[in-house]
Design a protein around this motif. Structure first.
Motif, PDB file in Angstrom:
ATOM      1  N   GLY A 108      21.731 108.387 114.126  1.00 24.50           N
ATOM      2  CA  GLY A 108      21.420 109.537 114.967  1.00 24.50           C
ATOM      3  C   GLY A 108      22.621 110.373 115.340  1.00 24.50           C
ATOM      4  N   VAL A 109      23.816 109.800 115.230  1.00 24.67           N
ATOM      5  CA  VAL A 109      25.019 110.523 115.624  1.00 24.67           C
ATOM      6  C   VAL A 109      25.304 111.695 114.679  1.00 24.67           C
ATOM      7  CG1 VAL A 109      26.821 109.222 114.378  1.00 24.67           C
ATOM      8  CG2 VAL A 109      27.268 110.059 116.661  1.00 24.67           C
ATOM      9  N   ARG A 110      24.708 111.667 113.505  1.00 20.47           N
ATOM     10  CA  ARG A 110      24.925 112.760 112.545  1.00 20.47           C
ATOM     11  C   ARG A 110      24.200 114.037 112.941  1.00 20.47           C
ATOM     12  NH1 ARG A 110      24.653 108.058 109.029  1.00 20.47           N
ATOM     13  NH2 ARG A 110      22.451 108.403 108.650  1.00 20.47           N
ATOM     14  N   VAL A 111      23.160 113.924 113.779  1.00 20.30           N
ATOM     15  CA  VAL A 111      22.431 115.118 114.227  1.00 20.30           C
ATOM     16  C   VAL A 111      22.271 115.162 115.747  1.00 20.30           C
ATOM     17  CG1 VAL A 111      21.195 115.444 112.056  1.00 20.30           C
ATOM     18  CG2 VAL A 111      20.182 114.018 113.847  1.00 20.30           C
ATOM     19  N   GLY A 112      22.778 114.159 116.419  1.00 15.36           N
ATOM     20  CA  GLY A 112      22.677 114.078 117.874  1.00 15.36           C
ATOM     21  C   GLY A 112      23.972 113.554 118.455  1.00 15.36           C
ATOM     22  N   THR A 113      23.861 112.798 119.521  1.00 21.95           N
ATOM     23  CA  THR A 113      25.025 112.285 120.235  1.00 21.95           C
ATOM     24  C   THR A 113      24.760 110.845 120.652  1.00 21.95           C
ATOM     25  OG1 THR A 113      25.418 114.476 121.164  1.00 21.95           O
ATOM     26  CG2 THR A 113      26.482 112.626 122.286  1.00 21.95           C
ATOM     27  N   VAL A 114      25.785 110.016 120.600  1.00 17.61           N
ATOM     28  CA  VAL A 114      25.714 108.690 121.190  1.00 17.61           C
ATOM     29  C   VAL A 114      26.732 108.651 122.325  1.00 17.61           C
ATOM     30  CG1 VAL A 114      26.024 106.213 120.874  1.00 17.61           C
ATOM     31  CG2 VAL A 114      24.897 107.554 119.089  1.00 17.61           C
ATOM     32  N   GLU A 115      26.231 108.479 123.533  1.00 18.57           N
ATOM     33  CA  GLU A 115      27.085 108.369 124.709  1.00 18.57           C
ATOM     34  C   GLU A 115      27.402 106.896 124.936  1.00 18.57           C
ATOM     35  OE1 GLU A 115      26.693 109.020 129.539  1.00 18.57           O
ATOM     36  OE2 GLU A 115      25.328 110.102 128.216  1.00 18.57           O
ATOM     37  N   ILE A 116      28.652 106.598 125.234  1.00 15.89           N
ATOM     38  CA  ILE A 116      29.095 105.221 125.442  1.00 15.89           C
ATOM     39  C   ILE A 116      29.497 105.060 126.900  1.00 15.89           C
ATOM     40  CG2 ILE A 116      30.776 103.461 124.798  1.00 15.89           C
ATOM     41  CD1 ILE A 116      31.155 105.120 122.176  1.00 15.89           C
ATOM     42  N   ARG A 117      28.955 104.028 127.529  1.00 14.36           N
ATOM     43  CA  ARG A 117      29.324 103.739 128.916  1.00 14.36           C
ATOM     44  C   ARG A 117      29.604 102.261 129.080  1.00 14.36           C
ATOM     45  NH1 ARG A 117      26.211 106.831 133.240  1.00 14.36           N
ATOM     46  NH2 ARG A 117      26.012 108.895 132.356  1.00 14.36           N
ATOM     47  N   PRO A 118      30.742 101.917 129.703  1.00 16.86           N
ATOM     48  CA  PRO A 118      30.974 100.513 130.035  1.00 16.86           C
ATOM     49  C   PRO A 118      29.921 100.064 131.049  1.00 16.86           C
ATOM     50  CG  PRO A 118      32.997 101.799 130.268  1.00 16.86           C
ATOM     51  CD  PRO A 118      31.864 102.771 130.071  1.00 16.86           C
ATOM     52  N   ALA A 140      16.213 106.381 108.786  1.00 23.17           N
ATOM     53  CA  ALA A 140      17.220 106.329 109.848  1.00 23.17           C
ATOM     54  C   ALA A 140      16.986 105.118 110.750  1.00 23.17           C
ATOM     55  CB  ALA A 140      17.208 107.624 110.654  1.00 23.17           C
ATOM     56  N   ILE A 141      15.733 104.850 111.066  1.00 15.94           N
ATOM     57  CA  ILE A 141      15.418 103.675 111.892  1.00 15.94           C
ATOM     58  C   ILE A 141      15.811 102.396 111.148  1.00 15.94           C
ATOM     59  CG2 ILE A 141      13.535 102.306 112.864  1.00 15.94           C
ATOM     60  CD1 ILE A 141      12.266 104.956 113.758  1.00 15.94           C
ATOM     61  N   ALA A 142      15.521 102.337 109.855  1.00 14.66           N
ATOM     62  CA  ALA A 142      15.899 101.167 109.067  1.00 14.66           C
ATOM     63  C   ALA A 142      17.419 100.983 109.064  1.00 14.66           C
ATOM     64  CB  ALA A 142      15.373 101.291 107.639  1.00 14.66           C
ATOM     65  N   GLU A 143      18.151 102.079 108.983  1.00 15.66           N
ATOM     66  CA  GLU A 143      19.617 102.019 109.027  1.00 15.66           C
ATOM     67  C   GLU A 143      20.091 101.502 110.386  1.00 15.66           C
ATOM     68  OE1 GLU A 143      23.426 105.041 108.532  1.00 15.66           O
ATOM     69  OE2 GLU A 143      21.440 105.730 107.930  1.00 15.66           O
ATOM     70  N   ALA A 144      19.450 101.964 111.451  1.00 14.72           N
ATOM     71  CA  ALA A 144      19.800 101.501 112.797  1.00 14.72           C
ATOM     72  C   ALA A 144      19.486 100.020 112.971  1.00 14.72           C
ATOM     73  CB  ALA A 144      19.069 102.345 113.847  1.00 14.72           C
ATOM     74  N   VAL A 145      18.364  99.569 112.430  1.00 12.06           N
ATOM     75  CA  VAL A 145      17.995  98.149 112.502  1.00 12.06           C
ATOM     76  C   VAL A 145      19.022  97.308 111.736  1.00 12.06           C
ATOM     77  CG1 VAL A 145      16.285  96.438 111.757  1.00 12.06           C
ATOM     78  CG2 VAL A 145      15.539  98.537 112.918  1.00 12.06           C
ATOM     79  N   GLU A 146      19.444  97.805 110.591  1.00  9.44           N
ATOM     80  CA  GLU A 146      20.466  97.108 109.806  1.00  9.44           C
ATOM     81  C   GLU A 146      21.754  96.955 110.627  1.00  9.44           C
ATOM     82  OE1 GLU A 146      23.059  98.133 105.876  1.00  9.44           O
ATOM     83  OE2 GLU A 146      20.892  98.451 105.729  1.00  9.44           O
ATOM     84  N   LEU A 147      22.133  97.995 111.358  1.00  7.23           N
ATOM     85  CA  LEU A 147      23.309  97.930 112.216  1.00  7.23           C
ATOM     86  C   LEU A 147      23.146  96.837 113.276  1.00  7.23           C
ATOM     87  CD1 LEU A 147      26.064  98.960 113.189  1.00  7.23           C
ATOM     88  CD2 LEU A 147      24.847 100.784 114.412  1.00  7.23           C
ATOM     89  N   THR A 148      21.947  96.718 113.851  1.00  4.12           N
ATOM     90  CA  THR A 148      21.740  95.678 114.875  1.00  4.12           C
ATOM     91  C   THR A 148      21.895  94.276 114.275  1.00  4.12           C
ATOM     92  OG1 THR A 148      19.321  95.561 114.618  1.00  4.12           O
ATOM     93  CG2 THR A 148      20.179  97.131 116.244  1.00  4.12           C
ATOM     94  N   HIS A 149      21.437  94.093 113.039  1.00  3.23           N
ATOM     95  CA  HIS A 149      21.575  92.787 112.391  1.00  3.23           C
ATOM     96  C   HIS A 149      23.048  92.467 112.124  1.00  3.23           C
ATOM     97  CE1 HIS A 149      17.412  91.545 111.838  1.00  3.23           C
ATOM     98  NE2 HIS A 149      17.151  92.839 111.691  1.00  3.23           N
ATOM     99  N   GLU A 150      23.808  93.475 111.728  1.00  2.00           N
ATOM    100  CA  GLU A 150      25.242  93.264 111.517  1.00  2.00           C
ATOM    101  C   GLU A 150      25.924  92.897 112.832  1.00  2.00           C
ATOM    102  OE1 GLU A 150      29.204  95.794 110.536  1.00  2.00           O
ATOM    103  OE2 GLU A 150      27.398  96.354 109.419  1.00  2.00           O
TER     104      GLU A 150
END
Length: 121
Positions: free
Chosen positions: A101-111, A25-35
């Motif tokens: 993490g959104v698949r088992v938790g929550t991601v809150e978005i704030r401007p 999951a961390i590797a997937e998140a890191v991949e997202l940051t690179h994208e």
């Protein structure tokens, strides 16, 4: 516009899932940051240590109160953050929906509010 994506994780789930699942999951998140970086949308991101390493500080009647652990009793705790650039809330939602993490938790978005007088980056 800048958005802060706060990842609230179910630590019990990740600990029970095992180190390999968590590392994937961390590797997937890191991949997202690179994208996001390749598109000029990445500003900053980081996971946080487990919540049992946290220290909370409050001031009551002028005196600091220090406690171990997170402030609230909940299944989901703040596990990390992303500071991103997105054109609008819909784009920020699209990015948040891709975080593992959104698949088992929550991601809150704030401007992020831009205010004068803060130090420059």
């Amino acid at each position: 516009m800048r958005y802060l994506l706060l990842s609230y994780d179910d630590e019990k789930y990740w600990k029970q899932a095992g180190k390999e699942v968590h590392a994937a999951a961390i590797a997937e998140a890191v991949e997202l940051t690179h994208e996001l970086h390749s598109k000029g949308q990445y500003i900053l991101a980081s996971p946080l240590a487990w919540s049992d390493t946290a220290t909370s500080v409050r001031v009551r009647n002028g005196k600091p109160i220090i406690t171990d652990g997170p402030f609230a009793e909940t299944n989901e705790v703040l596990g990390g953050f992303y500071l991103i650039e997105a054109g609008n809330i819909e784009e920020a939602i699209s990015i948040a929906a891709r975080h593992p993490g959104v698949r088992v938790g929550t991601v809150e978005i704030r401007p992020v509010l831009e205010i004068a007088g803060l130090p420059e980056e």
